[in-house]
Scaffold this active site. Structure first.
Site, PDB file in Angstrom:
ATOM      1  N   HIS A  88       0.872  -1.166   0.000  1.00  0.00           N
ATOM      2  CA  HIS A  88       0.000   0.000   0.000  1.00  0.00           C
ATOM      3  C   HIS A  88       0.910   1.217   0.000  1.00  0.00           C
ATOM      4  CE1 HIS A  88      -3.261  -2.697   1.951  1.00  0.00           C
ATOM      5  NE2 HIS A  88      -3.432  -2.622   0.643  1.00  0.00           N
ATOM      6  N   GLU A  91       1.651   3.390   3.062  1.00  0.00           N
ATOM      7  CA  GLU A  91       2.144   2.750   4.284  1.00  0.00           C
ATOM      8  C   GLU A  91       3.652   2.612   4.124  1.00  0.00           C
ATOM      9  OE1 GLU A  91      -0.198  -0.788   4.867  1.00  0.00           O
ATOM     10  OE2 GLU A  91      -2.077   0.321   4.672  1.00  0.00           O
ATOM     11  N   HIS A 195       3.389  -3.724   6.441  1.00  0.00           N
ATOM     12  CA  HIS A 195       2.312  -2.747   6.288  1.00  0.00           C
ATOM     13  C   HIS A 195       2.366  -1.712   7.400  1.00  0.00           C
ATOM     14  CE1 HIS A 195      -0.395  -4.629   3.153  1.00  0.00           C
ATOM     15  NE2 HIS A 195       0.468  -5.602   3.379  1.00  0.00           N
ATOM     16  N   GLU A 286       2.218  -5.393  10.657  1.00  0.00           N
ATOM     17  CA  GLU A 286       1.736  -4.005  10.765  1.00  0.00           C
ATOM     18  C   GLU A 286       2.679  -3.300  11.731  1.00  0.00           C
ATOM     19  OE1 GLU A 286      -0.769  -2.758   9.072  1.00  0.00           O
ATOM     20  OE2 GLU A 286      -1.897  -4.504   8.355  1.00  0.00           O
TER      21      GLU A 286
END
Length: 447
Positions: A88, A91, A195, A286
């Site tokens: 993404h 990110e 991410h 993440e």
């Protein structure tokens, strides 16, 4: 003339090497990122291999830097590992810490004994950005959302892969196809996808159905214990992820990990694709509550993740590995090799060198090797924790009845919702015979 040319080449290499040495904690846009990667390769040509696996919608290269003792090609017995970031585009933390990981690895090789052994026994692939178009489109950084999340066609790349549970009708994007081809052409064993927007290690499955336990809010893979271990390895070595603190206090993550489906259902994700069709265990990391944090925080993000990034790579040496050969010692490709009681809906099989790699926690396992048309071979293997030795246990299989004139059938595993088909097939039977139904579906794949 030749001397002048040699001097020019020397100056160019020196400049590129200087560029690599000058890496600082800032955001590196496309030209700077490419300059850094080229500089690292120029300074460490025997330790690195730089190549593009394809191009983005807008024509930007999808660069991968490979590090190891044999960076340019696969070496039998050495497992393949990968990190992918910036899927993404908005990110951004993963993109930058992977550049610093590269810098740390090449500068520590030959100096740090652990890093030296790691690189001597592992082939590490690093893709700092899978979505360069999205990154460049993010003109105003934001902690929560920008259109830069998507690629140049405004498609979400982490909803763009074939799905094992649903028919994903999204049009495959150039970046997605490049990664799928990359996975097909390498023998990846372990991977992580970096991410932002939360602080947690999430593991397969992201999608699910009743066959995998989705009715209970958890989608369990046959290797759930290994995935939990992998996620905990990262979270426990991170500066704070292990605390399980939520970014917005709406949800906590015990020990800093979560089953993907338990967090939220996701169709067309990359980590499930890796596991089902790539024979590669991938988790999603993440790394930051803020998707695109200020540059002055990048140094802390690197320090928070540095140990975890290294410890996670070591896990590629979990379990067992080996070769399947015929009576003449020739490799048998596409032989099925699985641990008893852990059948995959798309059976794990040997590569062109007859190699297999199975990530397994310490314990006793029965490994089943099958060459279609011949009797299976079973071997009991005791597996210790060998990650500190940088080598999984080796267990080879030799089929004396197979000659080099007989090749294993190519295992065709269609990019269709295999678990959806399994769910339909098992709808009329009791849950206790799901394993039998799974084996029936597996056998159908080889017809």
């Amino acid at each position: 003339m030749r001397a002048a040319a040699a001097d020019a080449v020397g100056i160019l290499i020196l400049c590129l090497a200087s560029a690599a040495a000058a890496l600082d904690f800032k955001y590196h846009h496309t030209e700077e990122l490419e300059e850094f990667l080229r500089g690292v390769h120029a300074a460490h040509p025997s330790l690195t291999h730089l190549h593009s696996i394809g191009r983005s919608v807008q024509g930007r290269d999808l660069w991968v830097l490979v590090l190891g003792r044999f960076p340019a090609h696969h070496k039998i017995g050495i497992p393949e590992f990968k990190y992918v970031a910036n899927m993404h585009g908005d990110e951004t933390v993963g993109r930058e810490i992977l550049l610093h990981l590269i810098d740390f690895l090449v500068t520590s090789y030959g100096r740090d004994p652990v890093i030296t052994r790691l690189l001597n026994n592992t082939r590490i692939h690093i893709m700092p950005t899978m979505n360069p178009d999205g990154f460049e489109a993010t003109e105003v950084p934001d902690c929560y959302y920008t259109p830069g999340r998507y690629n140049g066609n405004r498609e979400d790349l982490n909803r763009n892969f074939p799905d094992a549970f649903e028919d994903n009708r999204a049009s495959i994007q150039p970046e997605t196809q490049a990664v799928m081809d990359w996975i097909k052409n390498e023998t990846f064993v372990l991977s992580a996808n970096l991410h932002g927007g939360a602080l947690v290690a999430s593991y397969t499955f992201d999608n699910g159905n009743p066959v995998t336990g989705s009715l209970k809010g958890y989608s369990r893979s046959p290797d759930d214990d290994v995935f939990i271990h992998l996620a905990k390895t990262y979270s426990s070595n991170h500066a704070s992820m292990y605390k399980g603190t939520s970014c917005d206090s709406r949800q906590t993550f015990p020990e800093g990990i979560t089953n993907g489906y338990s967090w939220y259902q996701l169709e067309g994700g990359m980590q499930d694709y890796n596991y089902v069709w790539g024979q590669c265990f991938e988790i999603t990391l993440e790394l930051s509550c803020c998707k695109y944090p200020p540059e002055d925080q990048l140094g802390k993000f690197w320090r928070d993740n540095k140990v975890a990034l290294i410890e996670y790579i070591k896990q590629v040496h979990l379990g067992v590995k080996g070769q399947v050969t015929d009576k003449n010692g020739n490799p048998i490709p596409n032989a099925i090799v699985e641990a008893k009681g852990r059948p995959h809906v798309c059976p794990y099989r040997t590569n062109q060198h007859g190699e297999y790699f199975l990530l397994l926690l310490p314990g006793t396992y029965v490994i089943n090797a099958t060459v279609p048309g011949f009797k299976s071979m079973l071997k009991t293997v005791e597996i210790p924790d060998n990650t500190g030795n940088f080598s999984a246990v080796k267990q080879d299989f030799s089929f004396p009845e197979v000659s080099d004139k007989i090749s294993s059938k190519v295992a065709s595993c269609p990019k269709t919702p295999l678990y959806q088909e399994l769910s339909r097939a098992s709808a009329a039977v009791k849950p206790t015979v799901h394993l039998l139904v799974l084996m029936t579906v597996v056998l159908a794949i080889f017809k």
